[in-house]
Motif scaffolding. Structure first.
Motif, PDB file in Angstrom:
ATOM      1  N   PRO A   1       0.837  -1.200   0.000  1.00  0.00           N
ATOM      2  CA  PRO A   1       0.000   0.000   0.000  1.00  0.00           C
ATOM      3  C   PRO A   1       0.874   1.253   0.000  1.00  0.00           C
ATOM      4  O   PRO A   1       2.070   1.182   0.237  1.00  0.00           O
ATOM      5  N   GLY A   2       0.297   2.382  -0.260  1.00  0.00           N
ATOM      6  CA  GLY A   2       1.008   3.652  -0.103  1.00  0.00           C
ATOM      7  C   GLY A   2       2.033   3.940  -1.183  1.00  0.00           C
ATOM      8  O   GLY A   2       2.028   3.355  -2.262  1.00  0.00           O
ATOM      9  N   THR A   3       2.947   4.835  -0.852  1.00  0.00           N
ATOM     10  CA  THR A   3       3.892   5.370  -1.835  1.00  0.00           C
ATOM     11  C   THR A   3       5.316   4.841  -1.682  1.00  0.00           C
ATOM     12  O   THR A   3       6.164   5.144  -2.511  1.00  0.00           O
ATOM     13  N   MET A   4       5.597   4.079  -0.641  1.00  0.00           N
ATOM     14  CA  MET A   4       6.972   3.653  -0.401  1.00  0.00           C
ATOM     15  C   MET A   4       7.512   2.785  -1.533  1.00  0.00           C
ATOM     16  O   MET A   4       8.684   2.866  -1.874  1.00  0.00           O
ATOM     17  N   LYS A   5       6.664   1.967  -2.145  1.00  0.00           N
ATOM     18  CA  LYS A   5       7.127   1.113  -3.245  1.00  0.00           C
ATOM     19  C   LYS A   5       7.596   1.957  -4.432  1.00  0.00           C
ATOM     20  O   LYS A   5       8.576   1.632  -5.091  1.00  0.00           O
ATOM     21  N   GLU A   6       6.901   3.077  -4.691  1.00  0.00           N
ATOM     22  CA  GLU A   6       7.311   3.978  -5.781  1.00  0.00           C
ATOM     23  C   GLU A   6       8.621   4.687  -5.438  1.00  0.00           C
ATOM     24  O   GLU A   6       9.484   4.853  -6.298  1.00  0.00           O
ATOM     25  N   LYS A   7       8.765   5.098  -4.187  1.00  0.00           N
ATOM     26  CA  LYS A   7      10.011   5.749  -3.766  1.00  0.00           C
ATOM     27  C   LYS A   7      11.191   4.794  -3.930  1.00  0.00           C
ATOM     28  O   LYS A   7      12.261   5.187  -4.403  1.00  0.00           O
ATOM     29  N   LEU A   8      10.984   3.530  -3.549  1.00  0.00           N
ATOM     30  CA  LEU A   8      12.055   2.543  -3.676  1.00  0.00           C
ATOM     31  C   LEU A   8      12.352   2.271  -5.147  1.00  0.00           C
ATOM     32  O   LEU A   8      13.520   2.185  -5.529  1.00  0.00           O
ATOM     33  N   LYS A   9      11.320   2.166  -5.969  1.00  0.00           N
ATOM     34  CA  LYS A   9      11.531   1.938  -7.402  1.00  0.00           C
ATOM     35  C   LYS A   9      12.349   3.075  -8.008  1.00  0.00           C
ATOM     36  O   LYS A   9      13.318   2.840  -8.749  1.00  0.00           O
ATOM     37  N   ASN A  10      12.004   4.314  -7.682  1.00  0.00           N
ATOM     38  CA  ASN A  10      12.738   5.460  -8.221  1.00  0.00           C
ATOM     39  C   ASN A  10      14.189   5.453  -7.754  1.00  0.00           C
ATOM     40  O   ASN A  10      15.098   5.753  -8.528  1.00  0.00           O
ATOM     41  N   ARG A  11      14.407   5.077  -6.525  1.00  0.00           N
ATOM     42  CA  ARG A  11      15.780   5.020  -6.004  1.00  0.00           C
ATOM     43  C   ARG A  11      16.593   3.929  -6.706  1.00  0.00           C
ATOM     44  O   ARG A  11      17.758   4.118  -7.039  1.00  0.00           O
ATOM     45  N   LEU A  12      15.957   2.759  -6.943  1.00  0.00           N
ATOM     46  CA  LEU A  12      16.663   1.673  -7.622  1.00  0.00           C
ATOM     47  C   LEU A  12      16.968   2.038  -9.067  1.00  0.00           C
ATOM     48  O   LEU A  12      18.023   1.685  -9.590  1.00  0.00           O
ATOM     49  N   LYS A  13      16.051   2.746  -9.720  1.00  0.00           N
ATOM     50  CA  LYS A  13      16.289   3.148 -11.113  1.00  0.00           C
ATOM     51  C   LYS A  13      17.444   4.138 -11.228  1.00  0.00           C
ATOM     52  O   LYS A  13      18.132   4.172 -12.230  1.00  0.00           O
ATOM     53  N   GLU A  14      17.648   4.953 -10.186  1.00  0.00           N
ATOM     54  CA  GLU A  14      18.762   5.909 -10.192  1.00  0.00           C
ATOM     55  C   GLU A  14      20.107   5.230  -9.963  1.00  0.00           C
ATOM     56  O   GLU A  14      21.142   5.777 -10.321  1.00  0.00           O
ATOM     57  N   ASN A  15      20.102   4.051  -9.368  1.00  0.00           N
ATOM     58  CA  ASN A  15      21.330   3.334  -9.035  1.00  0.00           C
ATOM     59  C   ASN A  15      21.798   2.525 -10.253  1.00  0.00           C
ATOM     60  O   ASN A  15      21.092   1.656 -10.742  1.00  0.00           O
ATOM     61  N   LYS A  16      22.996   2.805 -10.720  1.00  0.00           N
ATOM     62  CA  LYS A  16      23.508   2.136 -11.919  1.00  0.00           C
ATOM     63  C   LYS A  16      23.701   0.632 -11.737  1.00  0.00           C
ATOM     64  O   LYS A  16      23.659  -0.121 -12.688  1.00  0.00           O
ATOM     65  N   SER A  17      23.902   0.184 -10.509  1.00  0.00           N
ATOM     66  CA  SER A  17      24.095  -1.249 -10.294  1.00  0.00           C
ATOM     67  C   SER A  17      22.798  -2.040 -10.505  1.00  0.00           C
ATOM     68  O   SER A  17      22.830  -3.254 -10.596  1.00  0.00           O
ATOM     69  N   PHE A  18      21.664  -1.342 -10.613  1.00  0.00           N
ATOM     70  CA  PHE A  18      20.397  -2.018 -10.882  1.00  0.00           C
ATOM     71  C   PHE A  18      20.011  -1.933 -12.363  1.00  0.00           C
ATOM     72  O   PHE A  18      18.939  -2.391 -12.739  1.00  0.00           O
TER      73      PHE A  18
ATOM     74  N   TRP B   1      15.250  -6.468 -13.692  1.00  0.00           N
ATOM     75  CA  TRP B   1      13.833  -6.331 -13.989  1.00  0.00           C
ATOM     76  C   TRP B   1      13.094  -5.840 -12.746  1.00  0.00           C
ATOM     77  O   TRP B   1      13.175  -6.443 -11.688  1.00  0.00           O
ATOM     78  N   LEU B   2      12.387  -4.704 -12.868  1.00  0.00           N
ATOM     79  CA  LEU B   2      11.628  -4.118 -11.761  1.00  0.00           C
ATOM     80  C   LEU B   2      10.155  -4.048 -12.132  1.00  0.00           C
ATOM     81  O   LEU B   2       9.812  -3.641 -13.240  1.00  0.00           O
ATOM     82  N   SER B   3       9.303  -4.435 -11.217  1.00  0.00           N
ATOM     83  CA  SER B   3       7.870  -4.322 -11.425  1.00  0.00           C
ATOM     84  C   SER B   3       7.232  -3.801 -10.150  1.00  0.00           C
ATOM     85  O   SER B   3       7.683  -4.125  -9.051  1.00  0.00           O
ATOM     86  N   VAL B   4       6.183  -2.984 -10.298  1.00  0.00           N
ATOM     87  CA  VAL B   4       5.498  -2.412  -9.149  1.00  0.00           C
ATOM     88  C   VAL B   4       4.016  -2.755  -9.243  1.00  0.00           C
ATOM     89  O   VAL B   4       3.395  -2.574 -10.291  1.00  0.00           O
ATOM     90  N   GLU B   5       3.469  -3.282  -8.161  1.00  0.00           N
ATOM     91  CA  GLU B   5       2.043  -3.637  -8.077  1.00  0.00           C
ATOM     92  C   GLU B   5       1.478  -3.034  -6.801  1.00  0.00           C
ATOM     93  O   GLU B   5       2.188  -2.899  -5.806  1.00  0.00           O
ATOM     94  N   SER B   6       0.182  -2.741  -6.815  1.00  0.00           N
ATOM     95  CA  SER B   6      -0.485  -2.265  -5.601  1.00  0.00           C
ATOM     96  C   SER B   6      -1.140  -3.428  -4.894  1.00  0.00           C
ATOM     97  O   SER B   6      -1.640  -4.356  -5.525  1.00  0.00           O
TER      98      SER B   6
END
Length: 144
Positions: A96-113, A117-122
């Motif tokens: 629930p909430g926005t933390m999954k989106e915050k984590l996704k954005n942080r992982l996308k900024e990290n070159k080691s990721f 494959w990243l997927s986000v579901e509610s």
């Protein structure tokens, strides 16, 4: 983490459940507690208003300090999660909430990721069995 390449992460502001998926089976690997506290009250602390005005529109420096503390706690939580998700190839973020989106954005900024494959579901809050079923069903559906 027992050579799991696929992981599901149920995450909200208070905790994250890491569920590994391998050979059609899902297993709860770890629960990570967040350093974030939603309600902070220091004993003897006054209201978050200025000294001369009871109007809450005039916030004091106390409000800014609380905001900075909150941001630092959230960043520390995301840094912890980033470190734990490093060995996985397929990452499903849900909750629930926005933390999954915050984590996704942080992982996308990290070159080691890059290339992972990243997927986000509610989803809502789930029991332990529902968490395992959610991850198992998601990865079975993706493999078809």
């Amino acid at each position: 983490m027992e050579n799991y390449k696929q992981i599901g992460v149920w995450i909200d502001h208070s905790k994250a459940h890491l569920i590994g998926f391998k050979s059609g089976q899902a297993k709860l690997l770890e629960t990570v507690d967040s350093p974030y506290e939603s309600i902070k009250r220091i004993d003897g602390e006054g209201k978050d208003m200025t000294r001369f005005s009871p109007n809450p529109e005039h916030a004091s420096n106390n409000e800014h300090k609380k905001h900075n503390t909150t941001q630092n706690e959230i960043n520390e939580y995301l840094r912890m999660m980033e470190h734990r998700l490093q060995p996985f190839e397929d990452i499903l973020l849900f909750g629930p909430g926005t933390m999954k989106e915050k984590l996704k954005n942080r992982l996308k900024e990290n070159k080691s990721f890059d290339g992972k494959w990243l997927s986000v579901e509610s989803s809502d809050k789930l029991t332990d069995n529902q968490l395992l079923a959610f991850v198992r069903d998601f990865y079975k559906k993706e493999s078809v």
